[in-house]
Design an enzyme around this catalytic site. Structure first.
Site, PDB file in Angstrom:
ATOM      1  N   GLU A 153       0.833  -1.213   0.000  1.00 28.93           N
ATOM      2  CA  GLU A 153       0.000   0.000   0.000  1.00 28.93           C
ATOM      3  C   GLU A 153       0.866   1.261   0.000  1.00 28.93           C
ATOM      4  O   GLU A 153       0.792   2.113   0.883  1.00 28.93           O
ATOM      5  CB  GLU A 153      -0.961  -0.018   1.186  1.00 28.93           C
ATOM      6  CG  GLU A 153      -1.970  -1.156   1.106  1.00 28.93           C
ATOM      7  CD  GLU A 153      -2.949  -1.173   2.271  1.00 28.93           C
ATOM      8  OE1 GLU A 153      -2.698  -0.478   3.276  1.00 28.93           O
ATOM      9  OE2 GLU A 153      -3.973  -1.878   2.174  1.00 28.93           O
ATOM     10  N   GLU A 303      -6.165  -7.906  -1.017  1.00 28.01           N
ATOM     11  CA  GLU A 303      -6.689  -7.908   0.348  1.00 28.01           C
ATOM     12  C   GLU A 303      -8.182  -7.587   0.297  1.00 28.01           C
ATOM     13  O   GLU A 303      -8.599  -6.714  -0.473  1.00 28.01           O
ATOM     14  CB  GLU A 303      -6.006  -6.850   1.234  1.00 28.01           C
ATOM     15  CG  GLU A 303      -4.548  -7.067   1.509  1.00 28.01           C
ATOM     16  CD  GLU A 303      -3.993  -6.016   2.466  1.00 28.01           C
ATOM     17  OE1 GLU A 303      -4.806  -5.319   3.124  1.00 28.01           O
ATOM     18  OE2 GLU A 303      -2.761  -5.884   2.546  1.00 28.01           O
TER      19      GLU A 303
END
Length: 664
Positions: A153, A303
């Protein structure tokens, strides 16, 4: 080229993030057995384990990771390895305190969080590339490892001295001379004139020069792209070509240009979360299309939540059945893998409350059975859906530069460029019409209709490509604020849509922020304009009005939308933000003008999407509602999976059909 790199991954994989370093090794077999029982086929490991992999500078310990990968293989699981650069070890932070990220206000990040490093730090990059190289040397030919995720991320900016030095060098490379920068940035305004590139502040402040802020955004995009490419290059030097390389992006991350960072990757992936537990199916479908557009091919959900998260304001869990429905929705829109975060609750750390498949006690959580069912269904569906992808005749242009430019100068309080994209997408979603999301420089020749809801920053080269698309037979629809700025975030000397004004045969007379709705009586619906309105003036006799404003100051009976044919195609300009009925009515008009069929609206809560490829054409019907809903199954379709009873699709139910007639 990245697009030519083959890789092998489990088709329609379902998996989870597993952190073997957080648990005694004696527990691994029990966890992996539960994964196998849940029909999982892939695990993601390693992305936060730098301190375990390299406990001291230059001393590597991969023996535990060897055993973890071997254990996963024994249970039929493939592995995605994460490079661990999102969370540096304490020895690195202490030895090189200058690697820490600096906020714009001068605050320096401390150890114990994550993403506390400066992406501009050459020292940090050297260490990150070294650990990635060592991992790839060890696992680049391991048959269990199917791919690599770089960092985790990514995206946060740093304003440290190294970043500022990069900024000055980047500006010098872009503009050549400080005089050119001053001219293109209009620095005579407010006496901003600079004498040297190193005088230019590095800032994202809303009150700064719009040209400066847009270029600062571009700088950070370039730095992140270079950061990712450095690790990717190190991995490729050691790894099999079959192993893919990706990053996991977050929803609507505007810290960098996703297209620029993904350019050298093999696969796009994103982290799909619904923190309030109340899914917006159209918004999620749109973002699947956004991620699919980064590389113009299928993607992974790296995710997603098993029921709930822990970082929202109110972390409501998804309802029973919604976790499965959202997995099928992702697949319908081009996902080839769904990985849940995370497998098991960590005994400590900042994310103890996050949803998991298995609790800290090692026993399955309530959502475990639902995910197991989903994984079993997707494993069965792999034989039909492998090699298929969504196919669209409609595209929507997503310009990161334009989003940044509007965000800095909204002018109207509620003008949200992402919300505008969602509003334009919703009617297509309600009709089950596939839409590709593409960058401004994409090849548009395959599309009958191209939407550009907010192409605020429009350089001359992009305008020329769009004009060629129209003259070649395409239908281009520009939304409000389009063609206002050039590539330097400066106002075009001609009125909107700037370099496309002559093609449109009309210009924007003026624009207005609204604090009350305005009726648009000619759209064939109870339609209203809200937030933003532009009055258009036709300049050519063949520029026709598609809709006019009702009674309103400055706008009464002025054209709201104009269209004009050019060559074999047509360009249209929509000068307002419409409410839901108005946008739906406008969408029907635009589809008709592009000679695309307008299918009947789907029942409330029902989503329809398709994937096509060599195995055939497949349709997904998903009920996102809380009650059964009526659906129609074509007589010639084969039902491959169905939660139906007496012509009704169960709440949160899924139907998968194989349609007759092959591909379209």
């Amino acid at each position: 080229m990245a697009a030519e790199r083959p890789f092998t991954a489990p088709p329609l994989a379902v998996g989870a993030s597993w952190y073997p370093e957080q648990w005694p090794e004696a527990r691994w077999e029990a966890d992996l057995a539960l994964m196998e029982r849940a029909h999982l086929s892939v695990v993601r490991i390693g992305e936060f384990a730098w301190a375990r992999m390299e406990p001291e500078d230059g001393r590597f310990d991969f023996a535990w990771l060897d055993r973890a990968i071997a254990a996963a293989r024994r249970h039929g699981l493939k592995v995605v390895l994460g490079t661990p650069s999102a969370a540096p070890p304490i020895w690195l932070t202490q030895a090189h305190p200058d690697i820490r990220r600096m906020e714009e206000d001068g605050h320096i990040q401390g150890h114990g969080e994550r993403r506390q490093f400066s992406v501009a730090s050459a020292t940090y990059r050297r260490y990150a590339v070294r650990i990635a190289t060592e991992m790839a040397r060890r696992y680049g030919h391991n048959p269990t490892v199917v791919g690599w995720q770089i960092d985790n991320e990514i995206g946060l900016e740093s304003f440290d001295p190294e970043a500022k030095a990069r900024w000055a060098n980047w500006l010098a490379a872009r503009y050549g001379t400080i005089d050119a920068l001053n001219r293109r940035w209009s620095t005579q305004y407010w006496s901003q004139l600079y004498q040297r590139f190193d005088q230019v502040p590095l800032t994202l402040g809303r009150d700064q020069n719009p040209a400066l802020v847009l270029d600062a955004r571009r700088l950070f995009s370039a730095i992140w792209a270079d950061y990712v490419d450095a690790q990717a290059t190190a991995i490729r030097a050691q790894a099999d070509r079959r192993q893919f390389i990706t990053i996991n992006s977050t929803a609507w991350n505007d810290h960098f240009d996703q297209y620029a960072v993904h350019r050298g990757l093999d696969l796009a992936a994103w982290d799909e979360y619904v923190p309030d537990g109340r899914p917006d199916p159209a918004a999620l479908a749109l973002h699947h299309a956004v991620v699919r557009g980064y590389l113009r091919r299928n993607f992974w959900v790296m995710e997603t939540q098993p029921g709930r998260v822990n970082w929202g304001t109110n972390n409501r869990s998804l309802d029973p059945g919604e976790t499965r429905a959202l997995a099928w929705q992702a697949v319908a829109h081009g996902a080839d893998a769904i990985l849940y975060w995370q497998w098991r609750s960590a005994p400590g750390g900042q994310e103890q409350y996050h949803g998991t498949l298995v609790g800290a006690d090692g026993q399955p959580m309530p959502v475990y059975d639902e995910i197991a069912r989903t994984a079993d269904e997707l494993r069965a569906a792999s034989r039909w859906l492998a090699g298929t992808a969504p196919v669209a005749r409609v595209a929507m242009v997503y310009s990161q530069d334009s989003r940044w430019a509007i965000e800095q100068q909204r002018f109207a309080r509620d003008y949200d460029p992402v919300a505008v994209l969602k509003d334009w997408y919703r009617p297509f979603h309600a009709l089950g019409i596939a839409v590709d999301i593409v960058p401004p420089d994409a090849d548009l020749s395959r599309y009958a209709l191209v939407l550009a809801p907010g192409l605020n920053v429009l350089d001359a080269a992009t305008a020329d490509r769009l004009a060629a698309y129209v003259r070649g037979g395409g239908h281009l629809v520009l939304g409000p604020r389009s063609g206002m700025k050039d590539g330097d975030n400066a106002l075009w000397p001609q009125r909107q849509p700037g370099p496309l004004a002559s093609l449109l045969g009309a210009t924007v007379e003026d624009f207005f922020a609204l604090d009350a709705p305005i009726a648009v009586p000619g759209l064939g619906a109870v339609a209203n304009v809200r937030i933003w309105a532009e009055a258009l003036t036709p300049r050519e006799p063949d520029a026709i009005g598609l809709a006019r404003y009702g009674m309103a100051p400055w706008l009464t009976d002025k054209p709201m939308a104009v269209a004009r044919g050019s060559g074999h195609g047509e360009i249209a300009y929509i000068g307002a933000l419409l409410d839901e009925p108005g946008q739906a009515a406008l969408t029907a008009i635009l589809l008709g003008r592009a000679c695309l069929p307008v299918p009947p609206a789907l029942p409330a809560g029902i989503e329809m999407a398709e994937r096509s490829g060599p195995p055939g054409r497949f349709r997904f019907l998903i009920n996102h509602g809380d009650t059964p809903a009526p659906i129609t199954i074509p007589d010639t379709a084969q039902v491959l999976l169905g939660d139906m009873r007496e012509g009704r699709l169960a709440a949160h139910g899924v139907v998968l059909l194989k349609l007759a007639g092959g591909n379209r």
